[in-house]
Motif scaffolding. Structure first.
Motif, PDB file in Angstrom:
ATOM      1  N   MET A  71       4.473  14.655  47.913  1.00  0.00           N
ATOM      2  CA  MET A  71       5.930  15.773  47.905  1.00  0.00           C
ATOM      3  C   MET A  71       7.079  14.578  49.140  1.00  0.00           C
ATOM      4  SD  MET A  71       7.720  19.632  47.470  1.00  0.00           S
ATOM      5  CE  MET A  71       6.829  19.648  49.298  1.00  0.00           C
ATOM      6  N   ILE A  72       7.435  13.773  48.712  1.00  0.00           N
ATOM      7  CA  ILE A  72       8.455  13.455  49.431  1.00  0.00           C
ATOM      8  C   ILE A  72       9.876  13.414  50.546  1.00  0.00           C
ATOM      9  CG2 ILE A  72       7.689  10.847  49.317  1.00  0.00           C
ATOM     10  CD1 ILE A  72      10.397  10.686  47.888  1.00  0.00           C
ATOM     11  N   ALA A  73      10.231  13.352  51.543  1.00  0.00           N
ATOM     12  CA  ALA A  73      11.453  13.693  52.057  1.00  0.00           C
ATOM     13  C   ALA A  73      11.596  15.386  52.627  1.00  0.00           C
ATOM     14  CB  ALA A  73      12.892  13.932  50.604  1.00  0.00           C
ATOM     15  N   GLY A  74      10.134  14.917  53.269  1.00  0.00           N
ATOM     16  CA  GLY A  74      10.081  16.935  54.380  1.00  0.00           C
ATOM     17  C   GLY A  74       9.002  17.235  53.033  1.00  0.00           C
ATOM     18  N   ASP A  75       9.352  18.747  53.885  1.00  0.00           N
ATOM     19  CA  ASP A  75       8.194  20.219  52.819  1.00  0.00           C
ATOM     20  C   ASP A  75       9.392  21.011  52.839  1.00  0.00           C
ATOM     21  OD1 ASP A  75       7.860  20.956  55.696  1.00  0.00           O
ATOM     22  OD2 ASP A  75       5.937  21.301  55.606  1.00  0.00           O
ATOM     23  N   ILE A  76      10.858  21.400  52.970  1.00  0.00           N
ATOM     24  CA  ILE A  76      11.771  21.816  53.355  1.00  0.00           C
ATOM     25  C   ILE A  76      13.375  22.149  52.652  1.00  0.00           C
ATOM     26  CG2 ILE A  76      12.988  23.398  54.733  1.00  0.00           C
ATOM     27  CD1 ILE A  76      11.241  22.316  57.271  1.00  0.00           C
ATOM     28  N   CYS A  77      13.233  22.610  51.748  1.00  0.00           N
ATOM     29  CA  CYS A  77      14.237  22.660  50.977  1.00  0.00           C
ATOM     30  C   CYS A  77      16.034  22.886  51.196  1.00  0.00           C
ATOM     31  CB  CYS A  77      13.660  22.795  49.166  1.00  0.00           C
ATOM     32  SG  CYS A  77      14.581  22.381  47.467  1.00  0.00           S
ATOM     33  N   THR A  78      16.678  21.846  50.431  1.00  0.00           N
ATOM     34  CA  THR A  78      17.968  22.547  50.230  1.00  0.00           C
ATOM     35  C   THR A  78      18.496  23.610  49.385  1.00  0.00           C
ATOM     36  OG1 THR A  78      18.347  20.962  49.602  1.00  0.00           O
ATOM     37  CG2 THR A  78      18.315  20.607  51.806  1.00  0.00           C
ATOM     38  N   ARG A  79      17.467  23.984  48.381  1.00  0.00           N
ATOM     39  CA  ARG A  79      17.847  24.460  46.787  1.00  0.00           C
ATOM     40  C   ARG A  79      16.418  26.106  47.305  1.00  0.00           C
ATOM     41  NH1 ARG A  79      19.394  21.639  42.340  1.00  0.00           N
ATOM     42  NH2 ARG A  79      20.584  19.796  43.162  1.00  0.00           N
ATOM     43  N   GLN A 107      -4.461   4.055  47.587  1.00  0.00           N
ATOM     44  CA  GLN A 107      -5.441   2.839  48.146  1.00  0.00           C
ATOM     45  C   GLN A 107      -7.197   3.264  48.060  1.00  0.00           C
ATOM     46  OE1 GLN A 107      -4.594  -0.759  50.495  1.00  0.00           O
ATOM     47  NE2 GLN A 107      -4.989  -1.887  49.437  1.00  0.00           N
ATOM     48  N   ALA A 108      -6.484   4.144  49.450  1.00  0.00           N
ATOM     49  CA  ALA A 108      -7.738   4.491  50.164  1.00  0.00           C
ATOM     50  C   ALA A 108      -8.510   5.577  48.607  1.00  0.00           C
ATOM     51  CB  ALA A 108      -7.414   5.287  50.881  1.00  0.00           C
ATOM     52  N   LEU A 109      -8.113   6.149  47.671  1.00  0.00           N
ATOM     53  CA  LEU A 109      -8.344   6.735  47.197  1.00  0.00           C
ATOM     54  C   LEU A 109      -8.941   6.414  45.142  1.00  0.00           C
ATOM     55  CD1 LEU A 109      -6.790  10.259  46.995  1.00  0.00           C
ATOM     56  CD2 LEU A 109      -8.823  10.327  47.716  1.00  0.00           C
ATOM     57  N   ARG A 110      -7.621   5.244  45.877  1.00  0.00           N
ATOM     58  CA  ARG A 110      -7.984   3.959  44.380  1.00  0.00           C
ATOM     59  C   ARG A 110      -7.587   4.592  42.497  1.00  0.00           C
ATOM     60  NH1 ARG A 110     -13.961   3.337  45.992  1.00  0.00           N
ATOM     61  NH2 ARG A 110     -14.537   1.965  46.595  1.00  0.00           N
ATOM     62  N   LEU A 111      -6.449   5.290  43.392  1.00  0.00           N
ATOM     63  CA  LEU A 111      -5.775   5.751  41.964  1.00  0.00           C
ATOM     64  C   LEU A 111      -4.921   4.265  41.825  1.00  0.00           C
ATOM     65  CD1 LEU A 111      -4.032   8.699  43.660  1.00  0.00           C
ATOM     66  CD2 LEU A 111      -5.796   8.628  42.499  1.00  0.00           C
ATOM     67  N   ASP A 112      -4.603   4.780  40.078  1.00  0.00           N
ATOM     68  CA  ASP A 112      -3.689   3.660  39.737  1.00  0.00           C
ATOM     69  C   ASP A 112      -2.214   4.571  39.040  1.00  0.00           C
ATOM     70  OD1 ASP A 112      -4.721   4.936  37.817  1.00  0.00           O
ATOM     71  OD2 ASP A 112      -6.027   3.511  36.466  1.00  0.00           O
ATOM     72  N   TYR A 113      -2.469   5.841  39.225  1.00  0.00           N
ATOM     73  CA  TYR A 113      -1.219   6.583  39.160  1.00  0.00           C
ATOM     74  C   TYR A 113      -1.231   7.287  39.917  1.00  0.00           C
ATOM     75  CZ  TYR A 113       1.746   8.574  35.289  1.00  0.00           C
ATOM     76  OH  TYR A 113       2.972   8.955  34.475  1.00  0.00           O
ATOM     77  N   VAL A 114       0.128   7.540  40.433  1.00  0.00           N
ATOM     78  CA  VAL A 114       0.804   8.335  41.339  1.00  0.00           C
ATOM     79  C   VAL A 114       2.176   9.401  40.597  1.00  0.00           C
ATOM     80  CG1 VAL A 114      -0.506   7.640  43.494  1.00  0.00           C
ATOM     81  CG2 VAL A 114       2.005   6.842  42.712  1.00  0.00           C
ATOM     82  N   VAL A 115       2.027  10.221  41.435  1.00  0.00           N
ATOM     83  CA  VAL A 115       3.846  10.952  41.010  1.00  0.00           C
ATOM     84  C   VAL A 115       3.945  11.810  42.227  1.00  0.00           C
ATOM     85  CG1 VAL A 115       4.921  13.066  39.374  1.00  0.00           C
ATOM     86  CG2 VAL A 115       2.210  12.102  38.421  1.00  0.00           C
ATOM     87  N   VAL A 116       5.629  11.147  42.173  1.00  0.00           N
ATOM     88  CA  VAL A 116       5.836  11.670  43.272  1.00  0.00           C
ATOM     89  C   VAL A 116       7.355  12.311  43.544  1.00  0.00           C
ATOM     90  CG1 VAL A 116       8.047  10.643  44.857  1.00  0.00           C
ATOM     91  CG2 VAL A 116       5.546   8.844  44.668  1.00  0.00           C
ATOM     92  N   THR A 117       7.455  13.429  43.882  1.00  0.00           N
ATOM     93  CA  THR A 117       8.541  14.376  43.901  1.00  0.00           C
ATOM     94  C   THR A 117       8.931  14.182  44.976  1.00  0.00           C
ATOM     95  OG1 THR A 117       9.077  16.135  43.037  1.00  0.00           O
ATOM     96  CG2 THR A 117       6.764  16.259  44.072  1.00  0.00           C
ATOM     97  N   ALA A 118      10.150  15.666  44.866  1.00  0.00           N
ATOM     98  CA  ALA A 118      10.971  15.760  46.309  1.00  0.00           C
ATOM     99  C   ALA A 118      11.580  16.358  46.421  1.00  0.00           C
ATOM    100  CB  ALA A 118      11.639  14.601  46.734  1.00  0.00           C
ATOM    101  N   VAL A 119      11.467  17.414  47.287  1.00  0.00           N
ATOM    102  CA  VAL A 119      12.213  18.499  47.818  1.00  0.00           C
ATOM    103  C   VAL A 119      13.853  17.972  47.476  1.00  0.00           C
ATOM    104  CG1 VAL A 119      10.818  19.401  49.611  1.00  0.00           C
ATOM    105  CG2 VAL A 119      12.753  18.099  50.339  1.00  0.00           C
TER     106      VAL A 119
END
Lengths: 311, 85
Positions: A71-79, A107-119
């Motif tokens: 979860m990018i852009a911080g952990d505090i949501c404007t909604r 890379q450290a976890l050897r992932l080949d697929y990541v999900v990115v979300t944001a507040v």
């Protein structure tokens, strides 16, 4: 589009207490070394996950398999949506190296697929779209062929911001409508159903694999769920997730009902019949639960369609 | 006497509510049998008996909250049947 006029029965909210949950909400007791490795890496890289912030019930399973939804852009949501446990408040400044840190962790976890979300970042002129794009590029600078699914807010319907994200070529563009048309205002008051469909439709027209999801157990009826599925298909949505809403903390919307596993099977069959390429439906299905499986299904369907087009 | 503690049931979970006792004081249990069900807001977990024996005392009533590591019950272990759990 939408669920039609409100001719349906009023919602009957059965009070749920912190007593016994139905048996299908039983989970195995967690515990393996990988969970701790994921948690330690998150601390080292100073990254947030929606898994932890939203108190996801699958967190032990997913961390145990070495996956997480960043979860990018911080952990505090404007909604302040009534279903969500992510704290609402004054948002944090953006961190320009956030994508590089996600890349390092993946890379450290050897992932080949990541999900990115944001507040939601309604304080930013572009709603955080350029930050999303930057994060995708930075992840692929560390791991070049990384598959990246983005789970984005509605950018208040600004299509130029959707374009900004799409220009970074995410493999899956996910935006959740969260619930049926009738319950939108109650569940996500700062969002609009039609606006979300429009955002999805735009991404789909641009050729991106699109995905959306809803929570059930909020008081919706089967016909209303079918109506959402039809609206999403009209918007070109390829992938769908349907899961049980569970109250994350006491000050959020109560659970109206615990949907049975059999009902989830019916929802899945109905949605597949409407043409979704992949449907994950079940009590513990969440938006990015086993996300790479859905993406693979979309890829296979496109390859098939392309082959049929040539023949 | 074997103490049955709240195990580490999941990432980030610090406490849970005792939602149902499968056994009462005085009941015999087999190692691995479900002893007590615990619930968080989002899931329910069954805590297994760590050994075969007789339940001597339970310390939490249904509806009470217990922290990870707290003693839920004690079991008088039946000699010669100790399991590896």
């Amino acid at each position: 589009m939408g669920g039609g006029p409100p001719t349906l029965r009023p919602i009957v909210v059965q009070l749920t207490t912190r007593g016994r949950l139905p048996e299908w909400l039983r989970r195995p007791i967690a515990g393996n070394g990988v969970t701790e490795q994921v948690r330690d890496l998150l601390t080292v890289e100073s990254l947030h996950t929606v898994c932890q912030s939203a108190r996801c019930p699958n967190v032990s399973e997913c961390f145990g398999q070495g996956t997480a939804t960043f979860m990018i852009a911080g952990d505090i949501c404007t909604r302040s949506c009534s279903f969500c446990a992510v704290p609402h408040g004054a948002p944090l400044p953006l961190e320009t190296d956030e994508g590089a840190r996600i890349g390092a962790m993946a890379q450290a976890l050897r992932l080949d697929y990541v999900v990115v979300t944001a507040v939601a970042r309604d304080d930013l002129a572009d709603g955080g779209a350029s930050h999303f794009a930057g994060v995708i590029c930075q992840i692929r600078a560390v791991v070049p062929h990384m598959k990246v699914e983005v789970l984005v807010p509605d950018f208040q319907g600004r299509l130029q911001d959707v374009e900004t994200v799409l220009a970074a070529a995410p493999d899956v563009f996910n935006h959740n409508v969260e619930t049926i048309a009738r319950l939108q205002r109650r569940v996500r008051p700062a969002a609009r159903y039609e606006r979300s469909l429009h955002v999805l439709s735009w991404a789909s027209e641009r050729g991106c694999v699109t995905k959306s999801g809803i929570m059930v157990g909020l008081g919706e009826q089967e016909a209303e769920v079918e109506a959402v599925c039809k609206d999403l298909r009209r918007a070109g949505c390829d992938l769908l997730t349907i899961g049980q809403y569970l109250q994350p903390i006491v000050r959020r919307l109560p659970v109206a009902e615990f949907v049975t596993p059999e009902q989830f099977v019916r929802y899945r069959e109905m949605a597949l019949g409407l043409g979704f390429v992949h449907v994950a439906a079940g009590p513990y299905v969440r938006s990015s639960y086993r996300a790479s499986e859905a993406w693979r299904a979309a890829l296979a369907a496109r390859a098939l369609a392309s082959a049929e087009g040539l023949s | 006497m074997i103490r049955v503690r709240v195990p580490n049931i999941g990432e980030g979970i610090t406490d849970a509510t005792v939602s149902f006792w499968h056994v009462e004081e005085g009941d015999g249990v087999q190692a691995g049998d479900d002893m007590v069900e615990m619930a968080t807001d989002k899931a329910t977990f069954n805590i297994p008996a760590p050994c075969t024996g007789v339940v001597v005392e339970v310390f939490f009533e249904e509806g009470e909250s217990a922290k990870i590591g707290e003693v839920l019950a004690t079991i008088e272990e039946e000699a010669s049947k100790r399991s590896g759990l």
